[in-house]
Write a protein that holds these residues in place. Structure first.
Motif, PDB file in Angstrom:
ATOM      1  N   ASP A   1      17.847 -32.964  27.778  1.00 43.33           N
ATOM      2  CA  ASP A   1      17.287 -33.126  28.046  1.00 43.33           C
ATOM      3  C   ASP A   1      16.491 -31.938  27.468  1.00 43.33           C
ATOM      4  OD1 ASP A   1      16.948 -31.706  30.191  1.00 43.33           O
ATOM      5  OD2 ASP A   1      16.817 -33.639  31.616  1.00 43.33           O
ATOM      6  N   ALA A   2      16.944 -30.521  26.559  1.00 44.22           N
ATOM      7  CA  ALA A   2      16.216 -30.051  26.886  1.00 44.22           C
ATOM      8  C   ALA A   2      15.518 -29.546  26.044  1.00 44.22           C
ATOM      9  CB  ALA A   2      17.444 -28.946  26.556  1.00 44.22           C
ATOM     10  N   SER A   3      14.063 -29.283  26.252  1.00 39.37           N
ATOM     11  CA  SER A   3      12.828 -28.503  25.702  1.00 39.37           C
ATOM     12  C   SER A   3      12.629 -27.279  25.058  1.00 39.37           C
ATOM     13  CB  SER A   3      11.596 -29.636  26.429  1.00 39.37           C
ATOM     14  OG  SER A   3      12.070 -30.999  26.600  1.00 39.37           O
TER      15      SER A   3
ATOM     16  N   ALA B   1      16.002 -27.006  18.121  1.00 39.54           N
ATOM     17  CA  ALA B   1      14.501 -26.754  17.735  1.00 39.54           C
ATOM     18  C   ALA B   1      13.389 -27.227  16.898  1.00 39.54           C
ATOM     19  CB  ALA B   1      13.913 -25.082  18.130  1.00 39.54           C
ATOM     20  N   ALA B   2      14.040 -26.982  15.610  1.00 37.98           N
ATOM     21  CA  ALA B   2      13.297 -27.516  14.898  1.00 37.98           C
ATOM     22  C   ALA B   2      13.423 -29.588  15.049  1.00 37.98           C
ATOM     23  CB  ALA B   2      14.488 -27.119  13.504  1.00 37.98           C
ATOM     24  N   LYS B   3      14.241 -30.046  15.484  1.00 37.99           N
ATOM     25  CA  LYS B   3      14.628 -31.349  15.765  1.00 37.99           C
ATOM     26  C   LYS B   3      13.751 -31.636  16.940  1.00 37.99           C
ATOM     27  CE  LYS B   3      19.473 -31.310  13.730  1.00 37.99           C
ATOM     28  NZ  LYS B   3      19.772 -32.075  13.882  1.00 37.99           N
ATOM     29  N   ARG B   4      13.113 -30.799  17.719  1.00 41.82           N
ATOM     30  CA  ARG B   4      12.451 -31.018  19.265  1.00 41.82           C
ATOM     31  C   ARG B   4      11.001 -31.229  19.008  1.00 41.82           C
ATOM     32  NH1 ARG B   4      16.972 -31.604  23.737  1.00 41.82           N
ATOM     33  NH2 ARG B   4      18.807 -32.078  22.577  1.00 41.82           N
ATOM     34  N   GLY B   5      10.990 -29.708  18.177  1.00 40.96           N
ATOM     35  CA  GLY B   5       9.304 -28.886  17.510  1.00 40.96           C
ATOM     36  C   GLY B   5       9.590 -28.504  19.392  1.00 40.96           C
ATOM     37  N   PHE B   6       8.257 -27.669  19.609  1.00 47.35           N
ATOM     38  CA  PHE B   6       7.783 -26.768  20.369  1.00 47.35           C
ATOM     39  C   PHE B   6       6.863 -27.690  21.723  1.00 47.35           C
ATOM     40  CE2 PHE B   6       5.077 -25.967  18.048  1.00 47.35           C
ATOM     41  CZ  PHE B   6       3.845 -24.778  19.143  1.00 47.35           C
TER      42      PHE B   6
ATOM     43  N   ASP C   1      14.659 -16.988  11.932  1.00 45.50           N
ATOM     44  CA  ASP C   1      15.034 -17.227  13.218  1.00 45.50           C
ATOM     45  C   ASP C   1      15.980 -16.761  14.152  1.00 45.50           C
ATOM     46  OD1 ASP C   1      12.847 -19.564  12.372  1.00 45.50           O
ATOM     47  OD2 ASP C   1      13.506 -20.603  11.556  1.00 45.50           O
ATOM     48  N   ASP C   2      16.003 -17.704  15.327  1.00 45.08           N
ATOM     49  CA  ASP C   2      17.383 -17.576  16.502  1.00 45.08           C
ATOM     50  C   ASP C   2      17.354 -16.105  16.481  1.00 45.08           C
ATOM     51  OD1 ASP C   2      17.912 -20.268  16.796  1.00 45.08           O
ATOM     52  OD2 ASP C   2      19.447 -19.745  14.377  1.00 45.08           O
TER      53      ASP C   2
ATOM     54  N   ARG D   1      10.468 -20.821  14.013  1.00 42.48           N
ATOM     55  CA  ARG D   1       9.399 -21.933  12.963  1.00 42.48           C
ATOM     56  C   ARG D   1       9.150 -23.371  13.064  1.00 42.48           C
ATOM     57  NH1 ARG D   1      11.457 -16.372  11.222  1.00 42.48           N
ATOM     58  NH2 ARG D   1       9.415 -15.262  10.724  1.00 42.48           N
ATOM     59  N   GLU D   2       8.186 -23.293  12.643  1.00 43.53           N
ATOM     60  CA  GLU D   2       7.949 -25.013  12.120  1.00 43.53           C
ATOM     61  C   GLU D   2       7.791 -24.638  10.668  1.00 43.53           C
ATOM     62  OE1 GLU D   2       7.889 -27.892  13.774  1.00 43.53           O
ATOM     63  OE2 GLU D   2       7.405 -27.632  15.721  1.00 43.53           O
ATOM     64  N   HIS D   3       7.941 -26.616  10.100  1.00 48.85           N
ATOM     65  CA  HIS D   3       7.823 -26.350   8.624  1.00 48.85           C
ATOM     66  C   HIS D   3       6.803 -25.343   8.225  1.00 48.85           C
ATOM     67  CE1 HIS D   3       6.056 -30.080   9.481  1.00 48.85           C
ATOM     68  NE2 HIS D   3       6.245 -29.896   7.678  1.00 48.85           N
TER      69      HIS D   3
END
Length: 323
Positions: A262-264, A117-122, A280-281, A240-242
């Protein structure tokens, strides 16, 4: 020649075993229920079709490898199907197919987590105030408008193009539309999202369900001000985002449209003083009240948490797009 033919028979046999292996792996995922961790339920018919095709092709390959008739072993298509020139090359090629089968049986399925998620962003469908696009602007101005808000730029561009098309077609004489006898004009289908939004506005407490998680998140993101003050109940994992504050996290779930590739990340911001206690998680169920907050010049929905409970990861952690 006999030695070369024996090698080719063995190659055909190995190909049949690989196809049967993939068939058994897909059957195993279906029986255990883990197939939905890789593809969306709407793709299941294609998976059943693939199982049948792989099984048939695997059986045919194994049968061909044992046939004594040369015509059944070689397709006589004019192309050389002999084995690769070196054993090392053959081993490398077949390992590319064998390793996924073996790992699929030996290792447990891994669920996507906050590291992905951190790489793709919410994913948020909230919209900031769009910058007006000047029709006679310079190339630099248009580029800046696009970079500031690509979606708003494209929407306004579509509107301007549409206006020009309407203007150019205004001089075309009206021609009555004729339908063949017996033709019935179909009524426009009800907008599912609009109907769901109406239902959500009438709810005393909005409960996010697996079936409507993506739709509900999208609706609230698009019009957060409509839902300010609404009570919500939602489950998801902590992410969490950074650049989040200590009292912020996203309660999120991965949404699949077709497959896991293709998961978002679909989620909603949540805030409360003890947010730092939940890593996290961690899967949680929380209740709270919807409000809005500003994040990177975007107006996003946010949940003021009133209660939070740590839960086990659901049996089906992903949510899926239905439409």
């Amino acid at each position: 020649m006999d030695n070369q033919q024996s090698q080719y028979r063995f190659q055909v046999y190995i190909r049949g075993i690989i196809l049967i292996g993939f068939t058994l792996l897909m059957i195993k995922l279906l029986i255990t229920g883990n197939m939905v961790n890789f593809i969306a339920p709407k793709m299941m018919p294609f998976m059943y079709f693939a199982i049948i095709v792989f099984l048939i092709l695997g059986v045919i390959q194994i049968w061909r490898s044992g046939s004594k008739k040369q015509a059944e072993l070689y397709c006589d298509c004019g192309i050389d199907h002999t084995a690769p020139s070196t054993p090392v090359r053959s081993i490398f090629v077949y390992l590319l197919f064998i390793i996924p089968i073996v790992t699929g049986f030996l290792f447990p399925e891994v669920i996507l987590d906050s590291s992905v998620a951190a790489k793709r962003g919410f994913k948020s469908f909230a919209t900031a105030d769009p910058q007006p696009v000047k029709e006679g602007g310079t190339g630099t101005e248009k580029a800046e408008a696009y970079l500031n808000d690509p979606e708003a730029y494209m929407e306004e561009l579509d509107e301007r193009i549409g206006d020009k098309v309407l203007e150019s077609s205004s001089n075309i004489p009206e021609v009555p539309l004729e339908h063949p006898e017996g033709f019935e004009v179909q009524e426009r289908p009800v907008d599912i999202y609009a109907q769901l939004e109406k239902e959500m506005l009438e709810m005393e407490t909005i409960q996010f369900t697996d079936e409507n998680y993506i739709a509900m998140t999208t609706i609230i993101d698009q019009s957060p001000e409509k839902f300010v003050g609404k009570k919500v109940e939602i489950i998801g994992f902590v992410f969490r985002e950074h650049d989040f504050n200590e009292n912020q996290f996203v309660i999120a779930r991965f949404g699949l449209s077709c497959c896991v590739a293709d998961a978002s990340v679909f989620g909603t911001l949540a805030s409360f003083p003890e947010a730092g206690q939940y890593g996290d998680d961690k899967w949680v169920k929380l209740k709270g009240t919807l409000t809005t907050t500003n994040y990177q010049d975007w107006t996003l929905p946010s949940i003021d948490v009133s209660s939070i409970e740590v839960i086990e990861q659901p049996e089906t952690p992903y949510v899926y797009e239905k439409y």
